[in-house]
Design an enzyme around this catalytic site. Structure first.
Site, PDB file in Angstrom:
ATOM      1  N   GLU A 111       0.851  -1.226  -0.054  1.00  0.00           N
ATOM      2  CA  GLU A 111       0.066   0.023  -0.064  1.00  0.00           C
ATOM      3  C   GLU A 111       0.886   1.288  -0.076  1.00  0.00           C
ATOM      4  OE1 GLU A 111      -4.111  -0.549   2.174  1.00  0.00           O
ATOM      5  OE2 GLU A 111      -2.653  -1.668   3.261  1.00  0.00           O
ATOM      6  N   GLU A 131      -2.043 -10.639   3.942  1.00  0.00           N
ATOM      7  CA  GLU A 131      -2.874 -10.393   4.920  1.00  0.00           C
ATOM      8  C   GLU A 131      -4.192 -10.873   4.763  1.00  0.00           C
ATOM      9  OE1 GLU A 131      -3.028  -6.189   3.272  1.00  0.00           O
ATOM     10  OE2 GLU A 131      -2.119  -7.958   3.136  1.00  0.00           O
TER      11      GLU A 131
END
Length: 257
Positions: A111, A131
């Site tokens: 990100e 994740e």
């Protein structure tokens, strides 16, 4: 014993180099690191002669492995922070940013890379959202920036499955700007940053802003936004046209960065 600062800020010409310096944790981000990233961005924005920012990670193992899950409680107070949990991920900088990626760029680390305008990665880099397996959500812009970069279909593939890409596939889908030999990511990113600094800044920044802000608009709104830069950049455009008329840049000379 004084703890080393988890984020380094350095300059190389017009490039500001921001380094996550936690190689022992694969440059995973805890609360102190997130604060350091935010402070680095504030400093970059305040330095007029810093024309582009390069974001990287220390060592060869990882650009950033995401949030430090062993210190996840330190990020709790930042969950709803206007600047973002991982430092600055809910902000849009006023100047170009480049990710210099080596090793793993995973979860929140990816990100952070997606927050940058451009991404330079080594041939051995690995990128993804693993994740998914642990029930940790994407809250640092991944659900919004990835579809804008690679398209909704490819983005949902990565968001839903959590699979990890190699650099070749990431480049083919448009996630990466360039793939370079191992060890060359930072050199090339700094070179690119300094090359961008040589362009007339007012027009480059206006075009960048229109592209970023206009992506969520319909075409008519986007065109109106683009036109707003005309009066402010007209003088630079005239000067550039005169240089070209005088023989500079013929045959594409000097194009690219």
């Amino acid at each position: 014993m004084v703890r080393p600062r988890p984020v380094r800020y350095e300059r190389d010409g017009a490039a500001a180099i921001v380094t996550i310096d936690r190689p022992e944790r694969r440059n995973a981000v805890d609360g102190d690191t997130a604060q350091g990233l935010y402070e680095a961005l504030v400093r970059f924005e305040a330095e007029d002669d810093a024309r582009a920012m390069v974001l990287t990670g220390a060592g060869e193992a990882a650009f950033c492995a995401g949030a430090d899950l062993k210190a996840i409680q330190t990020l709790g107070p930042r969950l709803m922070a206007p600047e973002g949990p991982m430092g600055f991920t809910r902000l849009t900088p006023a100047k170009p940013t480049i990710a210099a990626i080596c090793g793993y760029a995973l979860a929140g680390g990816l990100e952070l890379a997606l927050w940058c305008d451009l991404r330079i990665a080594t041939e051995s880099a690995k990128l993804g959202f693993p994740e998914r397996r642990w029930g940790v959500p994407l809250i640092d812009g991944g659900t919004q920036r990835l579809p804008r970069i690679v398209g909704l279909g490819r983005a949902l593939d990565l968001i839903l499955t959590g699979r990890i890409l190699d650099a070749r596939e990431a480049h083919a889908m448009g996630m990466l700007t360039e793939v370079v030999a191992d060890g060359e990511h930072l050199r090339r990113a700094v070179e690119l940053a300094n090359n961008l600094a040589r362009f007339p800044q007012a027009t480059m920044l206006a075009d960048r802003s229109a592209a970023i802000e206009g992506v969520g608009m319909d075409l008519a709104q986007g065109l109106a936004l683009e036109s707003e830069a005309g009066p402010d950049t007209y003088r630079d455009a005239v000067a550039g046209a005169e240089r070209f008329a005088g023989g500079e840049g013929r045959g594409g000379a000097g194009a690219g960065a």
